[in-house]
Design a protein around this motif. Sequence first.
Motif, PDB file in Angstrom:
ATOM      1  N   PRO A 565      41.544 -17.697  56.769  1.00 22.23           N
ATOM      2  CA  PRO A 565      41.893 -17.787  58.195  1.00 22.23           C
ATOM      3  C   PRO A 565      43.057 -18.715  58.511  1.00 22.23           C
ATOM      4  CG  PRO A 565      39.504 -17.881  57.914  1.00 22.23           C
ATOM      5  CD  PRO A 565      40.104 -17.941  56.535  1.00 22.23           C
ATOM      6  N   ILE A 566      43.287 -19.721  57.654  1.00 18.00           N
ATOM      7  CA  ILE A 566      44.381 -20.646  57.947  1.00 18.00           C
ATOM      8  C   ILE A 566      45.734 -19.946  57.900  1.00 18.00           C
ATOM      9  CG2 ILE A 566      45.611 -22.689  57.063  1.00 18.00           C
ATOM     10  CD1 ILE A 566      42.939 -23.842  56.238  1.00 18.00           C
ATOM     11  N   PHE A 567      45.869 -18.922  57.054  1.00 18.54           N
ATOM     12  CA  PHE A 567      47.146 -18.210  56.915  1.00 18.54           C
ATOM     13  C   PHE A 567      47.128 -16.824  57.576  1.00 18.54           C
ATOM     14  CE2 PHE A 567      47.415 -21.289  53.445  1.00 18.54           C
ATOM     15  CZ  PHE A 567      48.706 -21.758  53.617  1.00 18.54           C
ATOM     16  N   ARG A 568      46.178 -16.596  58.449  1.00 15.92           N
ATOM     17  CA  ARG A 568      46.079 -15.287  59.093  1.00 15.92           C
ATOM     18  C   ARG A 568      47.334 -15.006  59.917  1.00 15.92           C
ATOM     19  NH1 ARG A 568      41.176 -14.988  62.882  1.00 15.92           N
ATOM     20  NH2 ARG A 568      42.529 -16.442  64.038  1.00 15.92           N
ATOM     21  N   GLY A 663      47.522 -24.452  64.164  1.00 17.81           N
ATOM     22  CA  GLY A 663      46.452 -24.059  65.076  1.00 17.81           C
ATOM     23  C   GLY A 663      45.248 -23.518  64.336  1.00 17.81           C
ATOM     24  N   GLN A 664      45.516 -22.680  63.337  1.00 19.24           N
ATOM     25  CA  GLN A 664      44.427 -22.099  62.574  1.00 19.24           C
ATOM     26  C   GLN A 664      43.803 -23.123  61.612  1.00 19.24           C
ATOM     27  OE1 GLN A 664      46.413 -17.666  62.942  1.00 19.24           O
ATOM     28  NE2 GLN A 664      46.525 -18.698  60.990  1.00 19.24           N
ATOM     29  N   MET A 665      44.609 -24.077  61.147  1.00 22.06           N
ATOM     30  CA  MET A 665      44.085 -25.151  60.309  1.00 22.06           C
ATOM     31  C   MET A 665      43.070 -25.978  61.097  1.00 22.06           C
ATOM     32  SD  MET A 665      44.303 -27.038  57.404  1.00 22.06           S
ATOM     33  CE  MET A 665      45.939 -26.967  56.661  1.00 22.06           C
ATOM     34  N   ILE A 666      43.437 -26.382  62.310  1.00 20.32           N
ATOM     35  CA  ILE A 666      42.554 -27.209  63.136  1.00 20.32           C
ATOM     36  C   ILE A 666      41.262 -26.457  63.451  1.00 20.32           C
ATOM     37  CG2 ILE A 666      42.315 -28.327  65.403  1.00 20.32           C
ATOM     38  CD1 ILE A 666      44.090 -29.834  63.439  1.00 20.32           C
TER      39      ILE A 666
END
Length: 870
Positions: A565-568, A663-666
């Motif tokens: 999901p972090i690199f989606r 944003g996806q990392m957080i």
Amino acid sequence: MVGMNLEFQGTSASGLLWALLVGVTVVLCVWGAMRLIRGRVRSGVISFAAAAGPAVFLPALLIDGGLLWARRDWRAGRTSILAGAVFGIVACLLAAWAAAAGMDGATWVALLGLHIATAVAVIYSGVYTHLGVRRLSALTALRFLAILVLLGLLFKPVLVFPLDADAHKPLLPIVVDRSASMATADQPALPNRHAQAIQMLQSQRQRLGKYFRPRWLAFGTEATAAKSLGDLQKLSPTGTAADGTDIAAGLREARQLAGENRPAGIVLISDGINNAADSPITQSARGGTAVYAVGVGSQTATAGGIANRELLSVDVPFEAAVGNVTELTVKVRVTRFANADGEVRLYAGDGKTPVATEKIWTPANDATVTAKLKWTPQLTAASSDKPVRRLRVVVKPNALEVNKDDNAAEVHVLITDPKIRVLYVEGTMRPEYKFLRRLLDTDPNVQFLGMVRVAKNRFWSQGSIDGRKLAALPARDEDFKMFDVIILGDLDRSFLSRDQLSRLRKFVSDGGGLLMLGGRNSFGPGGYAGTEVAAILPVAVKGRSDRQVASEFSPRLTALGQSHPIFRGITGYFPGPGGRQPDAKLAKLPPLRGCVMVGRAKPAAAILAIHPTIRVETGPLVVLAVQPFGAGRCGAFTADTTWQWYLPTRAMGQDSPYGRFWGQMIRWLAGAEAKTREAGAAAVLRVSDSYFYLGSGELKLLGRIQDADGQPAVKARVRCEIFSDNAGKSSNAVAKISLSSTAGRGLYRGQWRPAAAGRYTVKLTAVDPGGKTLGTDSLTITVIRQNTEKQKLARDDNLLRRIAKVSGGQFADLAALPDLLDNIIDRRKTRAGPPPQAKSRRLYNFPILFILFVALLTSEWLLRRSWNMQ
């Protein structure tokens, strides 16, 4: 002509009438006394009753008939009762006449006739009782008719057909200006111009009605007739009819209203601010009717003099977080309300109680003032499923304002409920902190608090969590509970005590998220080896001797990284497994400027990105690895210059690879799928003006679109449809506008040029590339014609004088209206002939009445002779 009157030309004095009434009464009394002396009691009583009048005579006849009937004198009783009935009918008719016409001369003459007829009947019935009813009635009728003819000769009756009381009065059309400039109050203590004109006309109403037949008209953009001065007052200088001044239309309508009747003139009351194409001077010169122009208003008034408070703009962020203060900046143009208090109010939805108010005031007559309104959105049962809130900003109307429609505006705000609470701690003020703080500050689902070391153990705090700040690094469990995610940047371990490190481990174990960034003082070089933090990181941390890699590189995604999901949505920007290169169609990301050397990844870790060239004993150097720990999640990102990714793609905003990566990392670290209520897909519409002047340019349309993940939708198709509320039930849009994406921040812009005035509904619809609706929103706007009335307010005496001169009339100030009416009255008397006389018809002819009188007396004498009577 209306009705008719019976008048008497023989004598105008009432003396003869009263003499005859008294004379007849005396005769009846003498006759009654004589009858009593002779023992004729019944006849004497009846005579005295007749002398007393109908109110006594009628009951006396009925009582007499009853007594005779009781004594079985059927014939005499029937005669008395019949006579009483006839007398009663005649008396009732006479009473009805008197009630309707009043006790005028004709009524008194009729009463005299009834009195004489009664006297004749009473005397004849006493003298000639032996003749029988028929003969007695014949003699009585002849004698009464003869007396009636004699009265005609004496009084000379005439039927008069009077003229209508107003028929001889000339028409006088009075035309009053009701345009918007007439709403100007030239002095604060005075009523506006229109009210002054009405008040002056009211003071002259009696004179106008005495000498003229006034006809009332009002004009603005068109002329309107009024039935009375009261109705004229109701045609106030407001609405679309007041948006212009067409003096020629008022004069034209006045002449049409007069028709073929030649009026005494036309009274025009106006400030002379004509802005119609038709020339009032040309119209005034037509028709041969004098125009009396009356000026009202100041000759030195300046433009913009109409008292008004116009709401110019409302500036408010597109998103507002629940529980956080949101500020609205409201600009209001204030005209002719110097030193007067005003108020701006904020309403939420359809609420009737304002949620915020702010006073406004200015010492100037024309100024733009700014009001700041603070609003804190809250979640309620009714609003929890509605991400877009409707706000109404209202400038409290003043009674002196002519136009109150421009006092309000409606704005929509996207409400977010951010539960991702982030603490970012940095040991130095480096670019990574600057750009990452800016990004997280603009994320609608993030509350951000940053702490940067500025000197030794002093940290500078930026931002707040639910309004709460920290003066030092978290030290208690209560401090750590304020956050969902903690980011440790270039911070040496020496700034954290063992207890703080232990509590940090507990924070993650209890469900928090932790991310350590690369830097000269993080991981091993920062002294974290062997600490509680090193135990929970997904990579092995070595000692301070671990070196910093300073060469540039682009991280390569692993197979796990490509699906994580972090690199989606951004994998195309990075090289991948199997030698895959970045997508050439996408913007090229600059390489990172280095990273920290770390050891192997731990067994539970997921390696998402690696260094493309540097290897350690167990394989490629880890750039990004994550792992769960207890109920929380940890991440190790050994690089430290991702801010460079922002620069070439900043136009894409939060949809850029930099924005989406962080944003996806957080969200992953916070377990956002379980903890965060995302705003979800939504659309918010804004318009540049809620109250728009036709012909003033183009109305600006702005849409803020968000996708299902709560991120700016940069590839949406956005369209605005405009529907006219004037079209009734018609569902056809008068315009369809496609909005274009702006700067990749989920903002879409368009514009519309209205073609006609009216009320419109603007409906925005946004769909994703697959055709799925992301959201809709709508606002109502009012489009009005440009009000040229505000461009000039000084009274135009020159035009009014010319209008009066070309028609042969006069010009005067409103205060001189009484003198002007005197001139019109005098001019009318000079030109008019004698007043028309009422028509009449004589009801007498002396020769005929004399012959008839002689004939009646002769007929009576002949009958008496034939019946052997003296």
